[in-house]
Design a protein around this motif. Structure first.
Motif, PDB file in Angstrom:
ATOM      1  N   LEU B 199       0.838  -1.210   0.000  1.00 22.14           N
ATOM      2  CA  LEU B 199       0.000   0.000   0.000  1.00 22.14           C
ATOM      3  C   LEU B 199       0.868   1.253   0.000  1.00 22.14           C
ATOM      4  O   LEU B 199       0.582   2.241  -0.681  1.00 22.14           O
ATOM      5  N   LEU B 200       1.967   1.181   0.763  1.00 23.96           N
ATOM      6  CA  LEU B 200       2.866   2.337   0.872  1.00 23.96           C
ATOM      7  C   LEU B 200       3.506   2.655  -0.480  1.00 23.96           C
ATOM      8  O   LEU B 200       3.535   3.807  -0.913  1.00 23.96           O
ATOM      9  N   LEU B 201       3.994   1.624  -1.149  1.00 23.94           N
ATOM     10  CA  LEU B 201       4.679   1.824  -2.433  1.00 23.94           C
ATOM     11  C   LEU B 201       3.727   2.356  -3.512  1.00 23.94           C
ATOM     12  O   LEU B 201       4.148   3.072  -4.419  1.00 23.94           O
ATOM     13  N   SER B 202       2.458   1.962  -3.407  1.00 27.80           N
ATOM     14  CA  SER B 202       1.504   2.364  -4.444  1.00 27.80           C
ATOM     15  C   SER B 202       0.689   3.584  -4.019  1.00 27.80           C
ATOM     16  O   SER B 202      -0.292   3.925  -4.691  1.00 27.80           O
ATOM     17  N   HIS B 203       1.069   4.206  -2.921  1.00 32.54           N
ATOM     18  CA  HIS B 203       0.335   5.363  -2.364  1.00 32.54           C
ATOM     19  C   HIS B 203      -1.134   5.004  -2.137  1.00 32.54           C
ATOM     20  O   HIS B 203      -2.018   5.840  -2.327  1.00 32.54           O
ATOM     21  N   GLY B 204      -1.364   3.757  -1.775  1.00 33.54           N
ATOM     22  CA  GLY B 204      -2.715   3.322  -1.426  1.00 33.54           C
ATOM     23  C   GLY B 204      -3.558   2.830  -2.588  1.00 33.54           C
ATOM     24  O   GLY B 204      -4.703   2.455  -2.412  1.00 33.54           O
ATOM     25  N   HIS B 205      -2.991   2.804  -3.808  1.00 33.56           N
ATOM     26  CA  HIS B 205      -3.823   2.456  -4.968  1.00 33.56           C
ATOM     27  C   HIS B 205      -3.723   0.997  -5.396  1.00 33.56           C
ATOM     28  O   HIS B 205      -4.343   0.597  -6.375  1.00 33.56           O
ATOM     29  N   ALA B 206      -2.926   0.204  -4.684  1.00 32.34           N
ATOM     30  CA  ALA B 206      -2.682  -1.181  -5.129  1.00 32.34           C
ATOM     31  C   ALA B 206      -3.917  -2.059  -5.007  1.00 32.34           C
ATOM     32  O   ALA B 206      -4.127  -2.958  -5.824  1.00 32.34           O
ATOM     33  N   VAL B 207      -4.718  -1.814  -3.975  1.00 32.69           N
ATOM     34  CA  VAL B 207      -5.890  -2.678  -3.750  1.00 32.69           C
ATOM     35  C   VAL B 207      -7.135  -1.925  -4.228  1.00 32.69           C
ATOM     36  O   VAL B 207      -7.758  -1.181  -3.489  1.00 32.69           O
ATOM     37  N   ASP B 208      -7.454  -2.114  -5.494  1.00 32.12           N
ATOM     38  CA  ASP B 208      -8.546  -1.370  -6.097  1.00 32.12           C
ATOM     39  C   ASP B 208      -9.237  -2.297  -7.099  1.00 32.12           C
ATOM     40  O   ASP B 208      -8.712  -2.576  -8.178  1.00 32.12           O
ATOM     41  N   ARG B 209     -10.396  -2.803  -6.725  1.00 31.43           N
ATOM     42  CA  ARG B 209     -11.077  -3.795  -7.578  1.00 31.43           C
ATOM     43  C   ARG B 209     -11.432  -3.213  -8.940  1.00 31.43           C
ATOM     44  O   ARG B 209     -11.467  -3.930  -9.941  1.00 31.43           O
ATOM     45  N   ALA B 210     -11.681  -1.899  -8.966  1.00 30.55           N
ATOM     46  CA  ALA B 210     -12.072  -1.282 -10.225  1.00 30.55           C
ATOM     47  C   ALA B 210     -10.919  -1.280 -11.231  1.00 30.55           C
ATOM     48  O   ALA B 210     -11.134  -1.446 -12.427  1.00 30.55           O
ATOM     49  N   LEU B 227     -10.719  -4.882   3.310  1.00 28.35           N
ATOM     50  CA  LEU B 227     -11.752  -3.998   3.885  1.00 28.35           C
ATOM     51  C   LEU B 227     -11.172  -2.605   4.149  1.00 28.35           C
ATOM     52  O   LEU B 227     -11.793  -1.582   3.853  1.00 28.35           O
ATOM     53  N   PHE B 228      -9.948  -2.582   4.707  1.00 33.13           N
ATOM     54  CA  PHE B 228      -9.274  -1.299   4.965  1.00 33.13           C
ATOM     55  C   PHE B 228      -9.134  -0.521   3.656  1.00 33.13           C
ATOM     56  O   PHE B 228      -9.406   0.683   3.582  1.00 33.13           O
ATOM     57  N   ALA B 229      -8.696  -1.227   2.613  1.00 33.41           N
ATOM     58  CA  ALA B 229      -8.507  -0.572   1.318  1.00 33.41           C
ATOM     59  C   ALA B 229      -9.842  -0.071   0.765  1.00 33.41           C
ATOM     60  O   ALA B 229      -9.905   1.019   0.198  1.00 33.41           O
ATOM     61  N   ALA B 230     -10.896  -0.873   0.944  1.00 32.93           N
ATOM     62  CA  ALA B 230     -12.208  -0.469   0.424  1.00 32.93           C
ATOM     63  C   ALA B 230     -12.721   0.789   1.117  1.00 32.93           C
ATOM     64  O   ALA B 230     -13.372   1.633   0.506  1.00 32.93           O
ATOM     65  N   LEU B 231     -12.416   0.901   2.401  1.00 30.94           N
ATOM     66  CA  LEU B 231     -12.936   2.034   3.168  1.00 30.94           C
ATOM     67  C   LEU B 231     -12.029   3.262   3.104  1.00 30.94           C
ATOM     68  O   LEU B 231     -12.497   4.395   3.074  1.00 30.94           O
ATOM     69  N   VAL B 232     -10.711   3.033   3.109  1.00 34.01           N
ATOM     70  CA  VAL B 232      -9.778   4.159   3.285  1.00 34.01           C
ATOM     71  C   VAL B 232      -9.015   4.515   2.009  1.00 34.01           C
ATOM     72  O   VAL B 232      -9.094   5.652   1.528  1.00 34.01           O
ATOM     73  N   THR B 233      -8.290   3.557   1.458  1.00 37.03           N
ATOM     74  CA  THR B 233      -7.375   3.911   0.358  1.00 37.03           C
ATOM     75  C   THR B 233      -8.035   3.802  -1.023  1.00 37.03           C
ATOM     76  O   THR B 233      -7.662   4.534  -1.933  1.00 37.03           O
ATOM     77  N   GLY B 234      -8.998   2.889  -1.191  1.00 34.93           N
ATOM     78  CA  GLY B 234      -9.635   2.694  -2.496  1.00 34.93           C
ATOM     79  C   GLY B 234     -10.271   3.962  -3.055  1.00 34.93           C
ATOM     80  O   GLY B 234     -10.053   4.309  -4.216  1.00 34.93           O
ATOM     81  N   PRO B 235     -11.041   4.679  -2.222  1.00 33.25           N
ATOM     82  CA  PRO B 235     -11.703   5.882  -2.754  1.00 33.25           C
ATOM     83  C   PRO B 235     -10.754   7.062  -3.035  1.00 33.25           C
ATOM     84  O   PRO B 235     -11.198   8.058  -3.600  1.00 33.25           O
ATOM     85  N   LEU B 236      -9.464   6.949  -2.672  1.00 30.73           N
ATOM     86  CA  LEU B 236      -8.532   8.058  -2.914  1.00 30.73           C
ATOM     87  C   LEU B 236      -8.413   8.325  -4.411  1.00 30.73           C
ATOM     88  O   LEU B 236      -8.361   7.396  -5.209  1.00 30.73           O
ATOM     89  N   GLU B 237      -8.370   9.589  -4.757  1.00 31.39           N
ATOM     90  CA  GLU B 237      -8.260   9.934  -6.179  1.00 31.39           C
ATOM     91  C   GLU B 237      -6.826   9.731  -6.651  1.00 31.39           C
ATOM     92  O   GLU B 237      -5.878  10.152  -5.977  1.00 31.39           O
TER      93      GLU B 237
END
Lengths: 63, 285
Positions: B199-210, B227-237
């Motif tokens: 997550l750190l290396l990808s600035h939070g974008h690594a876990v993104d089902r879309a 779940l963490f990614a879905a709630l916190v990092t996934g919605p990041l632009e």
């Protein structure tokens, strides 16, 4: 850049070894004791694999 | 000590038990556990449709093989899109697909349109598949316990399927429940570290089902992280792709696969409290 990625690879390899080796032990102490040799062995195999791939590249594609 | 043939862990429970595992609660029903069967079916269906109401036909776009043509299109028209892990919750997956499948160009355009809260919706439909797998594991465990446990089968130190499910949410928690706290902490810490690094290396974008739907299938094997990614990092632009995004995606995927090993080990640790591993002949105990 390469050094950074190799460094990350080694760290992650160590962490993967913890999970793989952990299946064969019942305590964290036993697991940790067995992890280091396994990591070293995997690093050696990784180096052999990369060297083989580079050699094949040199043979079939060239420098 | 030699493993008696009847308790050989390599001996399967048969094809019918395997297939019954795809319908949440069916194994429990066959075992005479009616209440558990109802709870299993209701929980899997409720979690699936809670997510399906948000993502709907978007699940077709996230399928392992998009059902836009050929055999995949035919399977999806019968309610069988190969969407993982939703496929493990077969009845809900079939109903959801039959309600939403539209292979026309307009329908396919709608599959590709992002929608609000889709990260959470995608997590919930995926979680229903994982939940179905854990109910199935519980049914298989009970079948084996009754088959190999003798006249009065012993109870395990903890329910193996529950241990696996706990490890899905928090790696290592299943081991703690099964009595191996320090090993659980070590293995769980390793999974968490690799996932966090990704997550750190990808600035939070690594876990993104879309964006990385196939990678996500393996990443979701660590449910807590997903779940963490879905709630916190996934919605990041995402304005610009981070330099090491590729490594981030791979590390998070590896973390998911590592957690699969942790889950299986947690199940095995609990299982061995009833069926200990037999030592080969000639080895002192």
């Amino acid at each position: 850049m390469i050094a950074f990625r190799v460094g990350l690879y080694v760290v992650v390899l160590f962490l993967i070894a913890i999970v793989v080796v952990g299946q064969h032990h019942t305590t964290a102490r036993d697991t940790l004791r067995a992890v280091l040799p396994r990591t070293v062995r995997w690093i050696v195999w990784s180096a052999i694999l990369v060297a083989t791939m580079v050699a094949l590249e040199l043979v079939f594609i060239g420098w | 000590m030699v493993t008696p043939k009847s308790s050989d862990p390599g001996r399967g429970l048969g094809l019918s038990a395997f297939l019954a595992g795809f319908v949440p609660g069916l194994l429990q029903y066959q075992l005479g556990q009616t209440q558990r069967a109802v709870v299993a079916f209701a929980s899997c269906t409720a979690v699936f449709f809670a997510g399906w109401l948000v993502v709907g036909e978007r699940l077709f776009y996230w399928a392992l093989l998009t059902p836009d043509q050929g055999v995949m299109r035919m399977l999806a028209s019968f309610g069988l899109p190969v969407t993982l892990p939703e496929l493990l919750n077969l009845p809900a997956n079939v109903v959801g697909a039959l309600l939403a499948f539209d292979p026309s160009p307009t329908g396919q355009r709608i599959w590709r349109e992002p929608r609000a809260l889709e990260h959470l919706g995608g997590f919930l439909t995926g979680a229903s598949g994982m939940l179905a797998a854990f109910w199935s594991a519980a049914g298989h465990w009970e079948l084996r316990r009754r088959r190999d446990g003798g006249a009065t089968p012993a109870m395990p130190i903890a329910d193996p399927a529950l241990c696996a499910a706990m490890s899905w949410l928090v790696p290592g928690l299943g081991h703690a429940k099964a009595g191996q706290k320090d090993k659980g902490l070590l293995m769980g810490g390793a999974v968490l570290a690799v996932f966090a690094l990704g997550l750190l290396l990808s600035h939070g974008h690594a876990v993104d089902r879309a964006n990385y739907s196939v990678w996500w299938i393996a990443q979701n094997l660590f449910g807590g992280g997903s779940l963490f990614a879905a709630l916190v990092t996934g919605p990041l632009e995402q304005v610009q792709a981070p330099l090491h995004c590729d490594a981030g995606v791979i590390f998070c995927t590896v973390a998911g696969l590592m957690n699969l090993v942790v889950m299986i080990d947690a199940f095995t640790v609990a299982e061995r409290s009833v069926f200990p591993v037999a030592k080969p002949e000639g080895v002192a105990s």
